[in-house]
Design a protein around this motif. Structure first.
Motif, mmCIF file in Angstrom:
data_model
loop_
_atom_site.group_PDB
_atom_site.id
_atom_site.type_symbol
_atom_site.label_atom_id
_atom_site.label_comp_id
_atom_site.label_asym_id
_atom_site.label_seq_id
_atom_site.Cartn_x
_atom_site.Cartn_y
_atom_site.Cartn_z
ATOM 1 N N SER A 79 109.052 9.000 45.377
ATOM 2 C CA SER A 79 108.718 9.752 46.659
ATOM 3 C C SER A 79 109.228 11.402 46.335
ATOM 4 O O SER A 79 109.727 11.778 45.734
ATOM 5 C CB SER A 79 109.715 9.352 47.830
ATOM 6 N N PRO A 80 107.930 12.142 47.046
ATOM 7 C CA PRO A 80 108.327 13.557 47.001
ATOM 8 C C PRO A 80 109.641 13.983 47.522
ATOM 9 O O PRO A 80 109.979 15.416 47.202
ATOM 10 C CB PRO A 80 107.016 14.246 47.629
ATOM 11 N N SER A 81 110.417 13.158 48.410
ATOM 12 C CA SER A 81 111.512 13.729 49.037
ATOM 13 C C SER A 81 112.718 13.373 48.292
ATOM 14 O O SER A 81 113.989 13.724 48.408
ATOM 15 C CB SER A 81 111.581 13.105 50.289
ATOM 16 N N GLU A 82 112.541 12.805 46.968
ATOM 17 C CA GLU A 82 113.652 12.662 45.919
ATOM 18 C C GLU A 82 114.198 13.905 45.627
ATOM 19 O O GLU A 82 113.499 14.681 45.288
ATOM 20 C CB GLU A 82 113.189 11.825 44.787
ATOM 21 N N PRO A 83 115.732 13.927 45.370
ATOM 22 C CA PRO A 83 116.189 15.239 44.890
ATOM 23 C C PRO A 83 115.653 15.395 43.617
ATOM 24 O O PRO A 83 115.401 17.053 43.389
ATOM 25 C CB PRO A 83 117.634 14.910 44.845
ATOM 26 N N ILE A 84 115.262 14.789 42.932
ATOM 27 C CA ILE A 84 114.807 15.064 41.279
ATOM 28 C C ILE A 84 113.598 15.938 41.399
ATOM 29 O O ILE A 84 113.124 16.872 40.867
ATOM 30 C CB ILE A 84 114.730 14.055 40.303
ATOM 31 N N VAL A 85 112.481 15.238 42.578
ATOM 32 C CA VAL A 85 111.216 16.131 42.719
ATOM 33 C C VAL A 85 111.477 17.231 43.387
ATOM 34 O O VAL A 85 110.735 18.118 42.995
ATOM 35 C CB VAL A 85 110.334 14.908 43.517
ATOM 36 N N ARG A 86 112.331 17.279 44.304
ATOM 37 C CA ARG A 86 112.645 18.685 45.194
ATOM 38 C C ARG A 86 113.134 19.700 44.215
ATOM 39 O O ARG A 86 112.753 20.957 44.067
ATOM 40 C CB ARG A 86 113.455 18.592 46.100
ATOM 41 N N ALA A 87 113.872 19.361 43.183
ATOM 42 C CA ALA A 87 114.221 20.204 42.157
ATOM 43 C C ALA A 87 113.306 20.681 41.294
ATOM 44 O O ALA A 87 113.159 21.813 40.886
ATOM 45 C CB ALA A 87 115.425 19.396 41.229
ATOM 46 N N ALA A 88 112.351 19.889 40.903
ATOM 47 C CA ALA A 88 111.196 20.261 39.881
ATOM 48 C C ALA A 88 110.166 20.990 40.567
ATOM 49 O O ALA A 88 109.863 22.014 40.132
ATOM 50 C CB ALA A 88 110.438 19.060 39.343
ATOM 51 N N VAL A 89 110.017 20.921 42.023
ATOM 52 C CA VAL A 89 109.216 21.788 42.812
ATOM 53 C C VAL A 89 109.850 23.179 42.989
ATOM 54 O O VAL A 89 109.079 24.118 42.845
ATOM 55 C CB VAL A 89 109.212 21.215 44.121
ATOM 56 N N LYS A 90 111.278 23.446 43.388
ATOM 57 C CA LYS A 90 111.929 24.532 43.455
ATOM 58 C C LYS A 90 111.812 25.481 42.201
ATOM 59 O O LYS A 90 111.518 26.371 41.969
ATOM 60 C CB LYS A 90 113.302 24.407 43.726
ATOM 61 N N ALA A 91 111.903 24.732 40.968
ATOM 62 C CA ALA A 91 111.731 25.374 39.782
ATOM 63 C C ALA A 91 110.458 25.795 39.333
ATOM 64 O O ALA A 91 110.500 27.047 38.916
ATOM 65 C CB ALA A 91 112.475 24.248 38.649
ATOM 66 N N THR A 92 109.552 24.969 39.527
ATOM 67 C CA THR A 92 108.046 25.519 39.395
ATOM 68 C C THR A 92 107.773 26.669 40.189
ATOM 69 O O THR A 92 107.281 27.772 39.885
ATOM 70 C CB THR A 92 107.146 24.352 39.810
ATOM 71 N N GLU A 93 108.357 26.746 41.424
ATOM 72 C CA GLU A 93 107.992 27.953 42.485
ATOM 73 C C GLU A 93 108.820 29.133 42.026
ATOM 74 O O GLU A 93 108.220 30.187 42.406
ATOM 75 C CB GLU A 93 108.453 27.518 43.972
ATOM 76 N N SER A 94 109.936 28.859 41.311
ATOM 77 C CA SER A 94 110.818 30.099 40.915
ATOM 78 C C SER A 94 110.123 30.990 39.990
ATOM 79 O O SER A 94 110.336 32.127 39.603
ATOM 80 C CB SER A 94 111.979 29.575 40.508
ATOM 81 N N PHE A 95 108.861 30.262 39.281
ATOM 82 C CA PHE A 95 108.170 31.028 38.352
ATOM 83 C C PHE A 95 106.785 31.680 38.987
ATOM 84 O O PHE A 95 105.918 32.059 38.150
ATOM 85 C CB PHE A 95 107.762 30.278 37.195
#
Length: 93
Positions: free
Chosen positions: A9-25
């Motif tokens: 699920s995109p709502s999983e914490p591991i997915v949210r962390a990957a999204v935030k890390a990607t957006e930080s770049f």
């Protein structure tokens, strides 16, 4: 051989962390909840573990898991920087 696909699920914490890390770049992430590939991620996502799984990262590569697979040195550097950000984000959840 073939491996079972995994679904996270995109709502999983591991997915949210990957999204935030990607957006930080400054990169807009592309999220696909199903993952089918030539790697055995289902050993983690299927019973008995049932853990969320994902493939993610930045960098330049191509022809993954087939003949002539490649990555660039600059792409590897980008991926390493992404991993530091990803682990920091995930540890903060």
């Amino acid at each position: 051989g073939f491996y079972n696909p995994t679904r996270t699920s995109p709502s999983e914490p591991i997915v949210r962390a990957a999204v935030k890390a990607t957006e930080s770049f400054g990169v807009r992430p592309l999220v696909w909840p199903c993952y089918t590939s030539g790697i055995p991620m289902a050993i983690f996502g299927d019973p008995p573990l049932n853990k969320p799984t994902l493939g993610c990262g930045l960098g330049r590569m191509g022809r993954e898991h087939i003949a002539n697979e490649y990555f660039t040195v600059e792409g590897l550097r980008s991926y390493e920087k992404f991993l530091v950000s990803f682990f920091h984000e995930f540890a903060s959840t």
